[in-house]
Write a protein that holds these residues in place. Structure first.
Motif, PDB file in Angstrom:
ATOM      1  N   HIS A 132     -58.384 -14.117 -13.833  1.00  0.00           N
ATOM      2  CA  HIS A 132     -58.826 -13.014 -13.003  1.00  0.00           C
ATOM      3  C   HIS A 132     -57.028 -12.417 -13.114  1.00  0.00           C
ATOM      4  O   HIS A 132     -57.608 -12.550 -11.409  1.00  0.00           O
ATOM      5  CB  HIS A 132     -59.851 -12.740 -12.815  1.00  0.00           C
ATOM      6  N   ASP A 133     -56.001 -12.409 -13.391  1.00  0.00           N
ATOM      7  CA  ASP A 133     -54.686 -12.549 -12.967  1.00  0.00           C
ATOM      8  C   ASP A 133     -54.741 -10.743 -13.016  1.00  0.00           C
ATOM      9  O   ASP A 133     -53.957 -10.796 -14.935  1.00  0.00           O
ATOM     10  CB  ASP A 133     -54.220 -13.440 -13.568  1.00  0.00           C
ATOM     11  N   ASN A 134     -53.374 -10.080 -12.304  1.00  0.00           N
ATOM     12  CA  ASN A 134     -52.883  -8.536 -12.662  1.00  0.00           C
ATOM     13  C   ASN A 134     -52.147  -8.912 -13.200  1.00  0.00           C
ATOM     14  O   ASN A 134     -51.675  -7.975 -14.215  1.00  0.00           O
ATOM     15  CB  ASN A 134     -52.470  -8.135 -11.362  1.00  0.00           C
ATOM     16  N   ARG A 135     -51.552 -10.525 -13.963  1.00  0.00           N
ATOM     17  CA  ARG A 135     -50.120 -10.669 -14.307  1.00  0.00           C
ATOM     18  C   ARG A 135     -50.331 -10.728 -15.973  1.00  0.00           C
ATOM     19  O   ARG A 135     -49.957 -10.492 -16.448  1.00  0.00           O
ATOM     20  CB  ARG A 135     -49.178 -11.599 -13.516  1.00  0.00           C
ATOM     21  N   ILE A 136     -51.480 -10.676 -16.571  1.00  0.00           N
ATOM     22  CA  ILE A 136     -52.055 -10.945 -17.695  1.00  0.00           C
ATOM     23  C   ILE A 136     -52.731  -9.646 -18.242  1.00  0.00           C
ATOM     24  O   ILE A 136     -53.773  -8.505 -17.770  1.00  0.00           O
ATOM     25  CB  ILE A 136     -53.123 -12.708 -17.790  1.00  0.00           C
ATOM     26  N   THR A 137     -51.938  -9.197 -20.029  1.00  0.00           N
ATOM     27  CA  THR A 137     -52.980  -7.904 -19.787  1.00  0.00           C
ATOM     28  C   THR A 137     -53.733  -7.805 -20.609  1.00  0.00           C
ATOM     29  O   THR A 137     -54.211  -9.322 -21.177  1.00  0.00           O
ATOM     30  CB  THR A 137     -50.735  -7.236 -21.022  1.00  0.00           C
ATOM     31  N   ARG A 138     -54.237  -6.803 -20.908  1.00  0.00           N
ATOM     32  CA  ARG A 138     -55.405  -6.556 -22.038  1.00  0.00           C
ATOM     33  C   ARG A 138     -55.255  -8.017 -23.650  1.00  0.00           C
ATOM     34  O   ARG A 138     -56.050  -8.321 -24.194  1.00  0.00           O
ATOM     35  CB  ARG A 138     -55.595  -6.198 -22.162  1.00  0.00           C
ATOM     36  N   ASP A 139     -53.462  -7.308 -23.688  1.00  0.00           N
ATOM     37  CA  ASP A 139     -53.646  -8.166 -25.022  1.00  0.00           C
ATOM     38  C   ASP A 139     -52.902  -9.315 -24.704  1.00  0.00           C
ATOM     39  O   ASP A 139     -52.819 -10.689 -25.388  1.00  0.00           O
ATOM     40  CB  ASP A 139     -52.427  -7.351 -26.066  1.00  0.00           C
ATOM     41  N   VAL A 193     -50.812 -11.180 -23.149  1.00  0.00           N
ATOM     42  CA  VAL A 193     -49.515 -11.509 -22.482  1.00  0.00           C
ATOM     43  C   VAL A 193     -49.437 -11.527 -20.501  1.00  0.00           C
ATOM     44  O   VAL A 193     -49.704 -10.417 -20.093  1.00  0.00           O
ATOM     45  CB  VAL A 193     -48.446 -10.758 -22.864  1.00  0.00           C
ATOM     46  N   LEU A 194     -48.530 -12.685 -20.340  1.00  0.00           N
ATOM     47  CA  LEU A 194     -48.755 -13.066 -19.228  1.00  0.00           C
ATOM     48  C   LEU A 194     -46.975 -12.590 -18.739  1.00  0.00           C
ATOM     49  O   LEU A 194     -46.158 -12.458 -19.315  1.00  0.00           O
ATOM     50  CB  LEU A 194     -48.011 -14.248 -18.671  1.00  0.00           C
ATOM     51  N   VAL A 195     -47.182 -11.401 -17.625  1.00  0.00           N
ATOM     52  CA  VAL A 195     -45.550 -10.495 -17.552  1.00  0.00           C
ATOM     53  C   VAL A 195     -45.116 -11.150 -16.161  1.00  0.00           C
ATOM     54  O   VAL A 195     -45.890 -11.264 -15.315  1.00  0.00           O
ATOM     55  CB  VAL A 195     -46.157  -9.385 -17.390  1.00  0.00           C
ATOM     56  N   LEU A 196     -44.329 -11.786 -15.906  1.00  0.00           N
ATOM     57  CA  LEU A 196     -43.512 -12.211 -14.170  1.00  0.00           C
ATOM     58  C   LEU A 196     -42.741 -11.431 -14.360  1.00  0.00           C
ATOM     59  O   LEU A 196     -41.451 -11.133 -14.498  1.00  0.00           O
ATOM     60  CB  LEU A 196     -43.592 -13.841 -13.914  1.00  0.00           C
ATOM     61  N   LYS A 197     -42.195 -11.049 -12.677  1.00  0.00           N
ATOM     62  CA  LYS A 197     -41.367 -10.085 -12.725  1.00  0.00           C
ATOM     63  C   LYS A 197     -39.908 -11.315 -11.812  1.00  0.00           C
ATOM     64  O   LYS A 197     -41.310 -11.265 -10.305  1.00  0.00           O
ATOM     65  CB  LYS A 197     -41.339  -9.338 -11.991  1.00  0.00           C
ATOM     66  N   ALA A 198     -39.586 -11.838 -11.881  1.00  0.00           N
ATOM     67  CA  ALA A 198     -38.592 -12.596 -10.748  1.00  0.00           C
ATOM     68  C   ALA A 198     -37.115 -11.579  -9.968  1.00  0.00           C
ATOM     69  O   ALA A 198     -36.459 -11.627 -10.885  1.00  0.00           O
ATOM     70  CB  ALA A 198     -37.998 -14.050 -10.703  1.00  0.00           C
ATOM     71  N   GLN A 199     -37.212 -11.212  -8.714  1.00  0.00           N
ATOM     72  CA  GLN A 199     -36.108 -10.222  -8.060  1.00  0.00           C
ATOM     73  C   GLN A 199     -36.563 -11.159  -6.717  1.00  0.00           C
ATOM     74  O   GLN A 199     -35.599 -10.646  -6.182  1.00  0.00           O
ATOM     75  CB  GLN A 199     -36.627  -9.112  -7.940  1.00  0.00           C
ATOM     76  N   GLN A 200     -36.617 -12.197  -6.472  1.00  0.00           N
ATOM     77  CA  GLN A 200     -36.356 -12.540  -5.196  1.00  0.00           C
ATOM     78  C   GLN A 200     -34.647 -12.791  -4.653  1.00  0.00           C
ATOM     79  O   GLN A 200     -34.325 -13.321  -3.734  1.00  0.00           O
ATOM     80  CB  GLN A 200     -37.782 -13.964  -4.733  1.00  0.00           C
ATOM     81  N   HIS A 201     -34.638 -14.121  -5.465  1.00  0.00           N
ATOM     82  CA  HIS A 201     -32.825 -14.051  -5.150  1.00  0.00           C
ATOM     83  C   HIS A 201     -31.519 -13.234  -5.460  1.00  0.00           C
ATOM     84  O   HIS A 201     -31.672 -12.197  -6.215  1.00  0.00           O
ATOM     85  CB  HIS A 201     -32.428 -15.518  -6.312  1.00  0.00           C
ATOM     86  N   ARG A 202     -30.873 -13.888  -4.980  1.00  0.00           N
ATOM     87  CA  ARG A 202     -29.601 -12.591  -5.711  1.00  0.00           C
ATOM     88  C   ARG A 202     -29.023 -12.887  -6.852  1.00  0.00           C
ATOM     89  O   ARG A 202     -28.627 -11.666  -7.053  1.00  0.00           O
ATOM     90  CB  ARG A 202     -28.266 -13.717  -4.433  1.00  0.00           C
ATOM     91  N   THR A 203     -29.129 -14.060  -7.505  1.00  0.00           N
ATOM     92  CA  THR A 203     -28.553 -14.488  -8.906  1.00  0.00           C
ATOM     93  C   THR A 203     -29.518 -14.424 -10.681  1.00  0.00           C
ATOM     94  O   THR A 203     -30.648 -14.752  -9.646  1.00  0.00           O
ATOM     95  CB  THR A 203     -27.510 -15.717  -8.787  1.00  0.00           C
ATOM     96  N   GLN A 204     -28.340 -13.685 -10.961  1.00  0.00           N
ATOM     97  CA  GLN A 204     -29.820 -13.698 -12.070  1.00  0.00           C
ATOM     98  C   GLN A 204     -30.598 -15.424 -12.690  1.00  0.00           C
ATOM     99  O   GLN A 204     -31.763 -15.553 -13.098  1.00  0.00           O
ATOM    100  CB  GLN A 204     -29.323 -12.983 -13.903  1.00  0.00           C
TER     101      GLN A 204
END
Length: 134
Positions: free
Chosen positions: A57-64, A66-77
């Motif tokens: 039961h994870d909000n990052r997993i869509t109904r389809d 698909v696991l969606v992760l967003k990483a923006q903690q660091h300064r570089t890509q």
């Protein structure tokens, strides 16, 4: 026993986006955040691992699925990309081992006797709380 399950990089869709929040000029101009999409049902993971991942039961997993992760903690890509993949591998590793099946147990004879004894004591206490008659 922990199973090592590798996620194929070809099954992961990675895109660079602009990060949110404070950071001034760097955030406004540079696409350093990483948006990672992993389609669980069509991946090459074993079926039991897929089921456990989809059952989370994870909000990052869509109904389809698909696991969606967003990483923006660091300064570089590159650092954000490594962070996103590390989080993906950590999530897959957390469901890689099947949960242990609980073996139902029964209370011991002594435990049953102790329970009945305390029930008897409690019953006597409550019975003696009635009205006093002479």
């Amino acid at each position: 026993m922990t199973r090592l399950i590798a996620v194929q990089e070809s099954e992961v869709e990675v895109s660079a986006i602009r990060a949110q929040g404070a950071g001034g000029q760097n955030v406004n101009k540079v696409s350093s955040a990483i948006h990672l999409r992993f389609d669980i049902p069509v991946s090459s993971l074993p079926d039991d691992v897929k089921e456990r991942l989809l059952a989370l039961h994870d909000n990052r997993i869509t109904r389809d699925g698909v696991l969606v992760l967003k990483a923006q903690q660091h300064r570089t890509q590159d650092m954000n990309r490594m962070d996103a993949f590390a989080r993906l591998h950590e999530l897959v590793a957390s469901v890689a081992t099947p949960p242990r099946i609980r073996k139902p147990t029964k209370p011991t004879y002594g435990a049953k006797q102790r329970r009945l004894q305390t029930k008897g004591q409690r019953s006597e206490i409550k019975a003696s709380r009635g009205r006093v008659t002479e």
